[in-house]
Structure formats: structure tokens, C-alpha cells
Motif scaffolding. Structure first.
Motif, PDB file in Angstrom:
ATOM      1  N   UNK A 176       0.816  -1.220   0.000  1.00  0.00           N
ATOM      2  CA  UNK A 176       0.000   0.000   0.000  1.00  0.00           C
ATOM      3  C   UNK A 176       0.849   1.269   0.000  1.00  0.00           C
ATOM      4  N   UNK A 177       0.346   2.295  -0.675  1.00  0.00           N
ATOM      5  CA  UNK A 177      -0.685   2.298  -1.693  1.00  0.00           C
ATOM      6  C   UNK A 177      -0.085   2.055  -3.062  1.00  0.00           C
ATOM      7  N   UNK A 178      -0.904   1.658  -4.013  1.00  0.00           N
ATOM      8  CA  UNK A 178      -0.392   1.180  -5.286  1.00  0.00           C
ATOM      9  C   UNK A 178       0.174   2.298  -6.153  1.00  0.00           C
ATOM     10  N   UNK A 179      -0.326   3.506  -5.983  1.00  0.00           N
ATOM     11  CA  UNK A 179       0.162   4.712  -6.651  1.00  0.00           C
ATOM     12  C   UNK A 179      -0.507   5.877  -5.947  1.00  0.00           C
ATOM     13  N   UNK A 180      -0.008   7.101  -6.163  1.00  0.00           N
ATOM     14  CA  UNK A 180      -0.564   8.218  -5.408  1.00  0.00           C
ATOM     15  C   UNK A 180      -1.139   9.325  -6.268  1.00  0.00           C
ATOM     16  N   UNK A 181      -1.195   9.149  -7.554  1.00  0.00           N
ATOM     17  CA  UNK A 181      -1.750  10.154  -8.449  1.00  0.00           C
ATOM     18  C   UNK A 181      -2.950   9.562  -9.174  1.00  0.00           C
ATOM     19  N   UNK A 182      -3.984  10.351  -9.375  1.00  0.00           N
ATOM     20  CA  UNK A 182      -5.161   9.831 -10.058  1.00  0.00           C
ATOM     21  C   UNK A 182      -4.840   9.398 -11.481  1.00  0.00           C
ATOM     22  N   UNK A 183      -3.999  10.148 -12.162  1.00  0.00           N
ATOM     23  CA  UNK A 183      -3.663   9.742 -13.524  1.00  0.00           C
ATOM     24  C   UNK A 183      -2.888   8.433 -13.523  1.00  0.00           C
ATOM     25  N   UNK A 184      -2.072   8.200 -12.511  1.00  0.00           N
ATOM     26  CA  UNK A 184      -1.368   6.924 -12.411  1.00  0.00           C
ATOM     27  C   UNK A 184      -2.329   5.776 -12.112  1.00  0.00           C
ATOM     28  N   UNK A 185      -3.316   6.024 -11.254  1.00  0.00           N
ATOM     29  CA  UNK A 185      -4.306   4.989 -10.975  1.00  0.00           C
ATOM     30  C   UNK A 185      -5.062   4.603 -12.240  1.00  0.00           C
ATOM     31  N   UNK A 186      -5.446   5.606 -13.024  1.00  0.00           N
ATOM     32  CA  UNK A 186      -6.106   5.308 -14.292  1.00  0.00           C
ATOM     33  C   UNK A 186      -5.183   4.529 -15.236  1.00  0.00           C
ATOM     34  N   UNK A 187      -3.904   4.886 -15.250  1.00  0.00           N
ATOM     35  CA  UNK A 187      -2.980   4.189 -16.143  1.00  0.00           C
ATOM     36  C   UNK A 187      -2.835   2.726 -15.744  1.00  0.00           C
ATOM     37  N   UNK A 188      -2.816   2.445 -14.444  1.00  0.00           N
ATOM     38  CA  UNK A 188      -2.735   1.050 -14.005  1.00  0.00           C
ATOM     39  C   UNK A 188      -4.006   0.290 -14.379  1.00  0.00           C
ATOM     40  N   UNK A 189      -5.150   0.936 -14.249  1.00  0.00           N
ATOM     41  CA  UNK A 189      -6.402   0.298 -14.674  1.00  0.00           C
ATOM     42  C   UNK A 189      -6.346  -0.027 -16.167  1.00  0.00           C
ATOM     43  N   UNK A 190      -5.942   0.960 -16.961  1.00  0.00           N
ATOM     44  CA  UNK A 190      -5.877   0.748 -18.412  1.00  0.00           C
ATOM     45  C   UNK A 190      -4.880  -0.345 -18.777  1.00  0.00           C
ATOM     46  N   UNK A 191      -3.730  -0.358 -18.125  1.00  0.00           N
ATOM     47  CA  UNK A 191      -2.713  -1.370 -18.425  1.00  0.00           C
ATOM     48  C   UNK A 191      -3.192  -2.765 -18.050  1.00  0.00           C
TER      49      UNK A 191
END
Length: 475
Positions: A176-191
Motif C-alpha cells: 500500500x498504496x499502489x500509486x498516489x496520483x489519479x492519472x497513475x491509478x487510471x494508467x494502471x487500470x488501463x494497463x
């Protein structure tokens, strides 16, 4: 003090990322999208990244909701980060049959030597070792004999490592946590959706004995219609954060010079999200946060740190106590708290209430109708026989730390991979549980203005599907 200025810029090149926090880790880089430049102005960067990332980007692949692992007889694991956390978790991977630790990575040679010795002592071949600097993890991820990459490093490296692992065809689990930026969270979802690789927030607290019992009771209707819950990370870390040996370098403490909000929501948010089936019939839609003044670390430093210590150059802005209210699509309310800077006993709160009663932890107590009356708390242990999860019935005395929840997490994850099952949580849960980090900061800065929590599932949350409340697999 101008709290929009980063007094202590820290990159991954200025501290070894091997520390791996004892309970978990957190990496920020910056809250926004600007990399090193954004780190110098974290609050403005947070605003830019959030405004750009609130709307769901167009889906590039297919949903990972309900997607099983490929069945395999042996799970081959690569471990990145052998500090406090990684060093303890490798023991649990090695304790399981049909799990092989084939590669390890850490820029501190002594740590890889210790880990290699553990692998050999467990009767496995010596693992491949990657210790040539902070980027050698990329070579580990390129290997063709790894199925799963486990990441236990300081927070700012989590996103890059998870991204690299998926692009190289590996399933990945991150502390935890997997990333700390919203754009990074979206990028992990997309990947995850594009690569068809699972990317998981390895939230051990979801596997706590009490948490799993409450989960099954909630799903059995014992609390009636669910109304509210609460979770927290209230843990006095002052001594550890100023310790010259516990964390490698000051990276953990320095995040208190960058953000005001909830730095570590996952331990509290994850279990309550499971009780309420978030992303599986309900979802988190907004968060409103307030924060106290930042006084605790400076006061501790004045009492314990000698003149001339590097910490005297630090200006702390992180609220000593952050309180957030999360609203769900069904109107439920979740209270999150974070406090690691003041003296208090450990608590994750772990509360759940509904139309038939309530559970509260620390200490555990319960009051539900018609089992209890006269407004007197009942004995939570009396529900163990009926409602303890099969994992805790099968492993009554698990090895490892944190009361056995670490072992339960590793055992269940490896079981899902071996049997080709759907994981108990996925990339959408990881993004949801971590989103309060940047969003609580923005809400506090905006004097409590609600912040939208993105729908990382892109509408899949409306469909009911299994999660943590799993059935015992057939042999």
C-alpha cells in the motif's frame, strides 16, 4: 511557512527504495503529472492531475472484473524490495507448497544475500539476484520464468514497478498504496485491461480474522441494511519515522512535508469497502476531508532530535489527524481516519452499522437485534463458529506477522493462481482504495469541499459479483 513549496525534494535516486515499510509502503513522486517538476509544487500539481483525471478515459481493453488467473501447478515469484516488509513476506511465500521464489531484487547486496540464504534453506534453488542499482528491477520483470511479481518498496516506486511488471506480462501485487496520483491509478487500470494482467493492492487487513467474520455476517444480513462504516490507520509512528535505522533514509517522514491529507487509507478503507460490496453493486462516489494542524512531528523532533539533525530542515504540513467522509452511490457513509503523528494506541476502528445493529473494533464488541438487548454490548467471539471464514477455520494458527493476516493473503493469492480462480480483489479495488490519498489532500486544501471519486470500473460496479467472501475451493 509557505506549505505549497516542497522544502525537501526527494527522488528515488536520493534514497534507497529497499526500506519496505513494516506494515506497508507509500510512494508519491508528486500528486500530479509533472514528475520531478511537480514535486516542487505538490499542491498545484495535485489540482492539475485531479482535474485532468476525474473523467473516465475511454476504455482501451476489456474489463478485468471477474477475470480468473491462468491455472498453473507451480507459481513462480519474483520479489522486488527486501527491507522490513519484503524480508518478512518472503518467508510466507517459501512456506507454501508449489510456490517458487525464482528471482529477488534490492540495491542493497546484504539484503539479497540474506534472502537468497532463506530460499536455499527452504530447499529451493538459489534465486537469480538483481542488485545493480535502483532500475535493476526492470531486468527481473523481463524474465520469462516469473508468473507473479511482488513489490515491497517505498511508495514513490510502486507505480513504475507495477507498470513495468504488467508490460512484461506478469501479474503484480503491490504493498500500500499502489500509486498516489489519479492519472497513475487510471494508467494502471488501463494497463491491466490491455495486458490482461491482474494488478492488485495487497491489502492484508482485508484478511484479518475479525474483518472476515464481519464480512460474512454482513453478507448474511446480520446487520440488516448497511448504513455506515469506519476504518482508519491510527498508528503512532513518530519513533520509527525518526529512527536512523528502521527506514532506509527519511523517505517515509518526508511525505509529511508534501501532503495534508490521508497518506494511508487502504488499511481502513479496504475492509469496509468489502463489507459494502463497493465495485460489486455499490461504489464510492465522493470524499470530503478535514484535517487538524500539523504539530506532532515538529514537537517530537524538538524533544528527541539533536541540533544539526537533517530533520530540522523539514517543514511538516501533513495534518496530524485527517478525517474523511466517503459517500457511496447507495447513500451509505464511510468514515476514514489517519493519524501517525500523535501519541495514541493502535486502532483501525473497523466499524460497521446497519438497520439491525453495529460492530465496533478495538476492542471488538457487537450489538445486533434480536441477539442483544438493553443497550449492552455483546460478545463478538460467540459468532466465530458460524461466521468465521473458511480460511481461518482451515488455518487456525497461521505463521507470520500481523496476527496471521499476512499469511492468509499470500496463501489465498497463491491458491487463486494455482487453481485458476478470480482474485479476491482487483485493479479497480486498488485504485478505489488508494484514491483518497490525492483527493483528501485536495478536499482539505479546499476547506472541506467534496471531491469526486472516479468510477474506475466504468460502470461495471452496477453488476454484483464475488469478492472477499469466497467459497472454499473444491480439491
Amino acid at each position: 511557512m509557505n506549505d505549497s513549496r516542497d522544502e525537501n525534494p526527494v527522488s528515488r535516486r536520493s534514497v534507497l527504495w529497499t526500506a519496505g515499510a513494516a506494515g506497508a509502503g507509500i510512494g508519491l513522486g508528486a500528486v500530479g503529472t509533472g514528475g520531478a517538476a511537480a514535486a516542487a509544487a505538490p499542491e498545484s500539481a495535485a489540482e492539475d492531475a485531479t482535474s485532468a483525471a476525474q473523467d473516465a478515459p475511454k476504455r482501451q481493453g476489456r474489463t478485468m472484473a471477474g477475470v480468473p488467473f491462468e491455472r498453473r501447478s507451480t507459481v513462480r515469484v519474483g520479489i522486488i524490495g527486501l527491507g522490513n516488509r519484503g524480508d518478512s513476506m518472503i518467508d510466507l511465500f517459501l512456506a507454501l507448497p508449489a510456490v517458487k521464489v525464482v528471482a529477488i531484487c534490492d540495491p542493497v547486496k546484504e539484503k539479497t544475500e540474506k534472502a537468497s540464504a532463506k530460499v536455499v534453506a527452504a530447499g529451493q534453488p538459489a534465486p537469480a539476484v538483481y542488485t545493480k542499482g535502483e532500475d535493476d528491477y526492470k531486468n527481473l520483470c523481463k524474465r520469462t520464468d516469473i508468473d507473479f511479481v511482488y513489490v515491497a518498496t517505498p511508495w514513490d516506486s510502486h507505480f513504475d514497478m507495477a507498470k513495468t511488471a504488467m508490460l512484461d506480462g506478469k501479474h503484480v501485487g503491490v504493498e500500500c498504496p499502489i500509486a498516489l496520483q489519479l492519472d497513475q491509478l487510471w494508467e494502471l487500470v488501463d494497463l491491466s485491461e490491455r495486458t490482461r494482467r491482474h494488478c492488485m493492492q495487497l491489502e492484508n487487513c482485508c484478511y484479518g480474522k475479525n474483518e472476515m467474520r464481519v464480512l460474512r455476517m454482513a453478507h448474511a444480513g446480520k446487520f440488516g441494511d448497511l448504513l455506515h462504516g469506519a476504518g482508519a490507520y491510527n498508528h503512532d509512528l513518530r519513533g520509527l519515522m525518526f529512527s536512523p535505522t528502521y527506514y532506509e533514509g527519511p523517505w517515509r517522514r518526508l511525505w509529511h512535508t508534501r501532503l495534508r491529507g490521508d497518506l494511508y487509507p487502504n488499511h481502513g478503507f479496504g475492509p469496509v469497502a468489502n463489507y459494502m460490496d463497493l465495485n460489486r453493486g455499490d461504489r464510492a462516489v465522493s470524499i470530503t476531508s478535514v484535517g487538524s494542524p500539523a504539530l506532532g512531528l515538529a514537537e517530537y523532533r524538538a524533544e528527541h532530535m539533536p541540533p544539526g539533525d537533517p530533520s530540522w530542515k523539514e517543514s511538516y504540513i501533513e495534518s496530524d489527524r485527517t478525517i474523511s467522509l466517503v459517500q457511496t452511490a447507495k447513500g451509505r457513509v464511510i468514515r476514514l481516519e489517519h493519524d501517525v503523528s500523535t501519541p495514541h494506541p493502535y486502532s483501525r476502528i473497523n466499524s460497521l452499522g446497519g438497520t439491525r445493529g453495529v460492530f465496533e473494533d478495538y476492542p471488538s464488541r457487537i450489538y445486533i437485534e434480536p441477539d442483544h438487548a438493553n443497550h449492552q454490548w455483546g460478545d463478538f467471539s460467540k459468532y466465530a463458529a458460524e461466521f468465521d471464514h473458511w480460511l481461518w477455520k482451515e488455518h487456525a494458527d497461521p505463521p507470520g506477522g500481523h496476527g496471521g493476516m499476512d499469511y492468509m493473503l499470500v496463501f489465498r493469492l497463491m491458491q487463486c493462481m494455482q487453481l485458476g480462480l478470480v482474485p479476491d480483489f482487483d485493479v479497480y479495488d486498488a485504485a478505489t482504495w488508494t484514491s483518497p490519498v490525492p483527493l483528501s489532500h485536495l478536499s482539505i486544501k479546499a476547506k472541506g469541499m467534496p471531491q469526486q471519486i472516479p468510477d474506475f470500473t466504468r460502470g461495471e460496479w452496477k453488476k454484483s459479483r464475488p469478492g472477499m467472501d469466497s467459497e472454499k475451493p473444491k480439491p
